[in-house]
Design a protein around this motif. Structure first.
Motif, short mmCIF file in Angstrom:
data_model
loop_
_atom_site.label_atom_id
_atom_site.label_comp_id
_atom_site.label_asym_id
_atom_site.label_seq_id
_atom_site.Cartn_x
_atom_site.Cartn_y
_atom_site.Cartn_z
N ASN A 71 -27.46 -19.87 17.77
CA ASN A 71 -26.37 -20.60 17.89
C ASN A 71 -26.46 -21.30 16.48
O ASN A 71 -25.68 -22.58 16.98
N VAL A 72 -27.48 -21.70 15.77
CA VAL A 72 -27.51 -22.61 14.53
C VAL A 72 -26.53 -23.12 13.93
O VAL A 72 -27.97 -22.03 13.31
N ILE A 73 -26.44 -23.56 13.21
CA ILE A 73 -25.78 -23.31 11.26
C ILE A 73 -26.45 -25.09 11.38
O ILE A 73 -26.12 -25.73 11.85
N VAL A 74 -27.41 -24.71 10.14
CA VAL A 74 -27.51 -25.68 9.07
C VAL A 74 -27.40 -25.70 7.46
O VAL A 74 -27.58 -24.67 7.17
N LEU A 75 -26.35 -26.63 7.34
CA LEU A 75 -25.31 -26.51 6.17
C LEU A 75 -26.36 -27.74 5.58
O LEU A 75 -26.42 -28.87 5.43
N ARG A 76 -26.54 -27.17 3.94
CA ARG A 76 -27.02 -28.26 2.51
C ARG A 76 -26.04 -28.18 1.46
O ARG A 76 -25.63 -27.26 1.39
N SER A 77 -26.73 -29.24 1.23
CA SER A 77 -26.28 -29.55 -0.28
C SER A 77 -26.53 -29.53 -1.44
O SER A 77 -27.34 -29.84 -1.41
N LEU A 78 -26.46 -28.98 -2.59
CA LEU A 78 -26.47 -29.12 -3.82
C LEU A 78 -26.31 -29.66 -4.60
O LEU A 78 -27.24 -30.77 -5.17
N GLY A 79 -24.44 -29.92 -4.49
CA GLY A 79 -23.96 -30.46 -5.88
C GLY A 79 -24.21 -32.25 -5.45
O GLY A 79 -24.46 -32.86 -6.31
#
Length: 573
Positions: A215-223
């Motif tokens: 139940n875990v999501i990690v969100l990452r950004s490239l911009g």
């Protein structure tokens, strides 16, 4: 430009106007940007030249499929492609997380990135906002946050690490502890969009742990990391089932050709990218020191590529912002339209030293100067009519997190003015004796007759009826103890005071001459559906509410105890 500055900012609601909009109102050259949190050192000039030479092909032809671009990124990051979904910016992924995985309620500390509050509110979910306290430097206490989630019965929890706009940082072991304590929730999201700029520990990311949990999501950004907001690309990492569910909803060509070109360039420019992050961290330290030298300006510790600052007492953020832009061509992020913040705060992006010197000079002239228009510190009780202040935030938190959410929506749908929130003592949690954190029932703040910098004093007696201040939460020693699922058995259904399901709306009826304290009942099973998008309150409507008095200016009394912007070596306050 000066005549149109105010209207440009008014029309953007929860965000700032785009650089393109600002450039159109000027001579075509944008201001020095301390607003958009980009990496100023990447891509390198040589990389921009290469992209420019390929511009015709990049914008003429279709990109490869998202699967092809994702596979290349995963090869670079050493991640399994089945655990990754790439989106057209992190906001696209936040939108799909909300639509697919948030069923009824979401908890998030505030202030934070606006889409984590606005997106679920727009789709009718209940948003439980946990206020970060200015008195503790906006640090997030994970144990108290977990207790708050249990008391509210929230089904989805969000953490931004580092947090935007304050840059607050949580160590990896603490985040993993929190994830495990919340293993029974529908979803836990760890937004690591700015984590590449952190240097508090060597391996701060929890992506490896996320792939092993259901139940875990990690969100990452490239911009943000690559200084390319305009390309719009980000990614999430989770277990294969959740990643596949999100990927199945994304268009086949949701990533553009610029994103593809940059992703395939990265393997040849890893050294330059690492050097750019190192330089941003050094600039953050230098910028924090220069800003801290300004009288009355408080700089909070940050692990992002930005600094959160509190203006001196009496300074109005919208006035400072507009004058910096029109008189000094400097763009800053005034945070009065961020839930949980006020117009006394600015978020300033880390930039090279030559730009920082220009910012400091501009702030000195605007805040303390004696120019024709005077300084941006107005006389007592004056300010702009469109600043949100913190009164709107406190009212929003107390009403949204209380039992009267449906009544609030009914009042909004009927065109009624927002009633004042009733005072509420700390409620008892479902465990029997565990108090709900102060976030569940913040008192309505009162304006100070004379603004002054000082530690939080006890407020002077006011004419009855007045809200009773709630004690601020105190930092907990390590290791933090989280409320476990077993400690929160589902209680037996409580008899309702009336057979109608909308009975909690009575909590927001017109107050009696001597209102009784409102008790927040313990959860009695699954949380009810949130406020419907049609006829309910959106974040923009809340921010636009009129008739709210300005809140008192309180803050961290010992700003000098934060020696650097990296948040290391904090002294106890």
């Amino acid at each position: 430009m000066a005549d149109n500055v105010t209207s440009l900012f008014r029309s953007t609601a929860a965000h700032s106007p785009s650089m393109a909009a600002l450039a159109r109102e000027s001579d075509g050259a944008g201001p020095v940007d301390f607003c958009i949190p980009c990496n100023p050192y990447f891509p390198t000039p040589a990389m921009f030249d290469e992209m420019a030479s390929r511009l015709r092909d990049i914008i003429t032809y279709y990109p490869s499929s998202a699967d092809t671009i994702t596979a290349e990124l995963c090869s670079l990051l050493q991640l399994p492609p089945q655990c990754v979904a790439m989106g057209n910016g992190s906001t696209e992924l936040i939108t799909w997380i909300d639509h697919l995985l948030v069923r009824e309620s979401l908890a998030v500390p505030v202030p934070t990135f606006g889409r984590w509050t606005d997106q679920p509110m727009e789709t009718g979910k209940r948003v439980d906002m946990f206020p970060l306290q200015e008195s503790s430097g906006f640090a997030l206490d994970l144990a108290q946050y977990a207790e708050f989630i249990r008391a509210r019965g929230t089904r989805v929890a969000v953490i931004c690490n580092p947090n935007n706009p304050d840059g607050g940082f949580l160590h990896r072991h603490a985040v993993v502890q929190f994830m495990d304590a919340m293993a029974d929730l529908d979803l836990v999201v760890i937004d690591e969009s700015f984590l590449e700029f952190a240097d508090a520990e060597n391996e701060p990311s929890v992506v490896q742990e996320a792939m092993l949990r259901p139940n875990v999501i990690v969100l990452r950004s490239l911009g943000k990391n690559f200084g390319l907001h305009g390309i719009r690309f980000g990614y999430l990492v989770t277990n294969p089932a959740l990643a596949g569910r999100v990927r199945s909803m994304l268009p086949k060509w949701n990533l553009n050709s610029f994103a593809e070109h940059v992703v395939f360039m990265l393997k040849e420019h890893g050294a330059e990218y690492a050097q750019s992050l190192h330089q941003v961290r050094r600039d953050r330290m230098d910028m924090s020191g220069q800003l801290s030298s300004l009288p009355g300006l408080t700089v909070y510790p940050s692990q992002g590529n930005f600094l959160f600052v509190r203006l001196p007492v009496g300074a109005e953020g919208t006035v400072v912002r507009d004058r910096l832009l029109t008189e000094h061509r400097i763009l800053v992020r005034e945070c009065g339209n961020k839930i949980g913040s006020s117009s006394r705060f600015l978020r300033l992006v880390v930039r090279p030293q030559v730009d920082v010197r220009r910012l400091v000079t501009g702030l000195e002239q605007v805040l303390y100067g004696t120019s024709r228009r005077g300084a941006a510190v107005p006389e007592q009780a004056t300010g702009t009519a469109y600043s949100s202040g913190t009164a709107a935030v406190d009212r929003l938190v107390s009403q949204t997190n209380g039992a009267g959410t449906r009544g609030l929506a009914q009042a909004a749908g009927a065109g009624m003015p927002l009633p004042a929130a009733a005072p509420a003592p700390a409620a008892v949690g479902p465990g029997g004796g565990m108090p709900v954190p102060a976030a569940a029932g913040l008192p309505q703040p009162e304006p100070l007759p004379v603004p002054q910098e000082a530690p939080r004093p006890q407020p002077a007696p006011q004419p009855a009826p007045q809200p009773v201040p709630v004690p601020q939460p105190q930092p907990q020693p390590q290791p933090q103890q989280f409320p476990q699922p077993a400690a929160y058995p589902e209680p037996a259904p409580q008899p309702a005071p009336a057979p109608q399901p909308l009975a909690p709306a009575a909590a927001f009826a017109a107050p009696a001459p001597a209102p009784a304290p409102m008790q927040v009942p313990p959860p009695t099973g699954p949380t009810p559906p949130g406020v419907p998008a049609r006829g309910g309150l959106t974040a923009a409507q809340v921010r636009g509410t009129d008739g709210l008095s300005m809140a008192p200016a309180t803050g961290w009394p010992g700003a000098q105890s934060w020696p650097d912007a990296a948040g290391m070596g904090q002294a106890a306050g």
